[in-house]
Design a protein around this motif. Structure first.
Motif, PDB file in Angstrom:
ATOM      1  N   UNK A   1       0.838  -1.390  -0.160  1.00  9.16           N
ATOM      2  CA  UNK A   1       0.076   0.004  -0.030  1.00  9.16           C
ATOM      3  C   UNK A   1       0.719   1.201  -0.135  1.00  9.16           C
ATOM      4  N   UNK A   2       1.895   1.259   0.686  1.00  8.77           N
ATOM      5  CA  UNK A   2       2.584   2.384   0.876  1.00  8.77           C
ATOM      6  C   UNK A   2       3.575   2.722  -0.545  1.00  8.77           C
ATOM      7  N   UNK A   3       3.851   1.274  -1.070  1.00 10.40           N
ATOM      8  CA  UNK A   3       4.543   1.448  -2.381  1.00 10.40           C
ATOM      9  C   UNK A   3       3.704   2.050  -3.270  1.00 10.40           C
ATOM     10  N   UNK A   4       2.467   1.730  -3.370  1.00  9.12           N
ATOM     11  CA  UNK A   4       1.404   2.030  -4.310  1.00  9.12           C
ATOM     12  C   UNK A   4       1.020   3.682  -4.126  1.00  9.12           C
ATOM     13  N   UNK A   5       1.174   4.058  -3.115  1.00  9.15           N
ATOM     14  CA  UNK A   5       0.880   5.572  -2.797  1.00  9.15           C
ATOM     15  C   UNK A   5       2.323   6.290  -3.531  1.00  9.15           C
ATOM     16  N   UNK A   6       3.279   5.724  -2.923  1.00 10.94           N
ATOM     17  CA  UNK A   6       4.576   6.234  -3.802  1.00 10.94           C
ATOM     18  C   UNK A   6       4.517   6.106  -5.265  1.00 10.94           C
TER      19      UNK A   6
END
Length: 124
Positions: free
Chosen positions: A72-77
């Motif tokens: 999820x954090x990678x997706x946001x990034x």
């Protein structure tokens, strides 16, 4: 001041164009990154403090829920980066027309989805 303008406060009935949604998602992804960076820095500090801390973080990151959060954090990034590039192009007057802005938004979403799927395969 007596204004005769119609007031529509029902957000479910307002129809925004696609570039507006991509801009809103860009802001949301920035907020997610801002909040997520606190947890990532805490994990980094714990992993660098001792060997036990490193092993603890390593064990935690092998859990499926932690992988989901990481994805999820990678997706946001990824989305924030791709949309940020689109905004930079808008700043130099590239794709700032109505039709080209719509195309740029579609490209932003397509590239983001592709990179997010690749990141998901990498994390899992």
């Amino acid at each position: 001041m007596n204004s005769k303008r119609p007031v529509n406060l029902d957000l479910r009935t307002i129809k925004l164009p696609l570039p507006a949604y991509t801009s809103i998602l860009h802001r949301i992804s920035g907020v997610i990154l801002f909040v997520g960076i606190a947890f990532l820095l805490s994990a980094l500090e714990s992993s660098l403090s001792s060997e036990e801390g490193f092993n603890s973080i390593k064990e935690t990151m092998s859990h499926p829920f932690a992988k989901f959060i990481t994805w999820g954090l990678l997706s946001a990034l990824i989305y924030h980066f791709v949309a940020g590039v689109k905004h930079l192009l808008l700043d130099i007057d590239i794709a700032d027309g109505k039709e080209s802005g719509l195309l740029a938004s579609k490209v932003t979403l397509a590239v983001s989805v592709l990179l997010i799927l690749i990141a998901g395969v990498w994390v899992w």
